[in-house]
Design a protein around this motif. Structure first.
Motif: not given
Length: 383
Positions: A275-276, A278-283, A304-306
């Motif tokens: 969930n973390n 998704i929230k901060y890696g959407a970019d 993630n790659y945000g």
């Protein structure tokens, strides 16, 4: 044992100083007896003997002469002993003065540690005590600040969705409901439901963290296929991935890996991490979950790659109620407990969690034991 050694050293030094003082006093007494007798005989032979010389001459054990020598010996002994003890007494005075200042509330007081004896040890212990008191007060102030911040954050995070829920429910129950199109009514209900689920998640986080912090959450350890668990979680997050236009991938060096763990807690752990991400890696448009299993250790990385997390904030990211500054928005705001809960769950399993963040991505890595004994959950943690 250390205190006994210090006491022995202290009394040994006192005994040594008494011996030195007694030796000096004896030498002075011998000097006086020898030289006064010689001078007295010389004056007697030359006819220059007077009353003072007669008084100082020891003849036949005269009481007055003996008393004079005893008094002289005591004075010399006392003077020698005081000189030998002067440095220690001065040091004790400094320690006493420092203790007085500390008792009056001056915690910036310290005593210079000089030498290597019981008094230097006392000064070092006093300095350590003051430092510990300062640290304790700093922790209490930080706890008070955190409590106030928690109240503010909770008030904000609960009020925002609650206000929306009340607003949309008020529209539904008002007189406008008679002319409201069904699709608009459904939209309002969906929004109210979504906000209610958000409230539920916030409250669950708060209760869950409290239970884990105070040791009230019992673990139910069983056999868990971690590959299957992660696959199911990623499928459950599919709507969130679609909403954020994210793709996801699960890669593993083994097709299946069964470990001893609490399945519900592990699900919550990786739920928070995904969930973390998704929230901060959407970019970054992509979420990667990697599993590397060995005989005794399983490492799971959620990538993630945000936005890159600033280096100075990485050591703080698992602290309760801590949020990276950019995360304070209506879309990503929360209690700041998700990662703190994740860390607690990992530690309950005797594992370790770490984070790295740079231009190659933000990576949360969890290491868990394959064989875990709940009775030894506080021992042998993975470093």
């Amino acid at each position: 044992m250390k205190n006994k050694d210090m006491s022995r050293r202290f009394f040994g030094r006192i005994a040594a100083n008494i011996g030195y003082s007694a030796l000096i006093a004896c030498m002075v007494d011998i000097f006086l007896v020898t030289n006064v007798s010689i001078i007295s005989r010389y004056l007697s032979q030359t006819g220059r003997e007077n009353s003072l010389t007669a008084l100082l001459t020891v003849q036949g054990g005269e009481i007055l002469g003996i008393l004079i020598y005893v008094i002289a010996g005591i004075l010399v002994f006392s003077a020698a002993f005081l000189l030998l003890q002067y440095r220690s007494m001065k040091y004790i005075g400094k320690i006493s003065s420092a203790m007085q200042s500390i008792s009056e509330g001056d915690l910036n007081t310290s005593v210079e540690v000089v030498g290597d004896d019981e008094f230097s040890a006392m000064a070092a212990n006093l300095n350590k005590m003051v430092e510990d008191i300062r640290d304790l007060m700093d922790r209490e102030r930080e706890a008070e600040r955190t409590k106030n911040e928690l109240i503010t954050n909770i008030a904000h995070d609960l009020r925002t969705p609650l206000t929306s829920i009340i607003g949309y429910l008020d529209l539904l129950r008002s007189g406008q409901n008679a002319v409201m199109p069904p699709e608009l009514e459904k939209k309002y209900i969906d929004i109210a439901y979504t906000k209610s689920k958000r409230l539920e998640k916030l409250i669950e986080d708060l209760f869950g963290f409290t239970k884990m912090t105070y040791g009230k959450m019992a673990m139910k350890v069983g056999q868990v296929d971690i590959i299957k668990l992660l696959s199911q979680l990623l499928e459950e997050f599919y709507p969130s991935f679609a909403e954020k236009n994210l793709t996801y991938e699960l890669s593993s060096n083994v097709p299946a890996k069964v470990i001893a763990a609490d399945g519900n807690l592990l699900a919550r752990l990786f739920d928070n991490l995904i969930n973390n991400a998704i929230k901060y890696g959407a970019d970054g448009k992509r979420i990667l979950v990697k599993v590397h299993a060995e005989d005794e250790i399983v490492a799971v990385s959620v990538v993630n790659y945000g936005h890159v997390i600033p280096e100075q904030e990485l050591p703080l990211i698992f602290n309760k109620f801590y949020r990276v500054e950019q995360s304070r928005s209506s879309s990503t705001g929360g209690t700041g407990l998700g990662l703190a809960i994740a860390k607690n769950i990992v530690e309950m399993h005797g594992g370790a969690i770490q984070v790295e963040s740079d231009l190659n991505g933000t990576v949360f890595t969890v290491k868990l034991k394959v064989h875990f004994d709940v009775s030894k959950e506080n021992f042998g943690k993975i470093e």
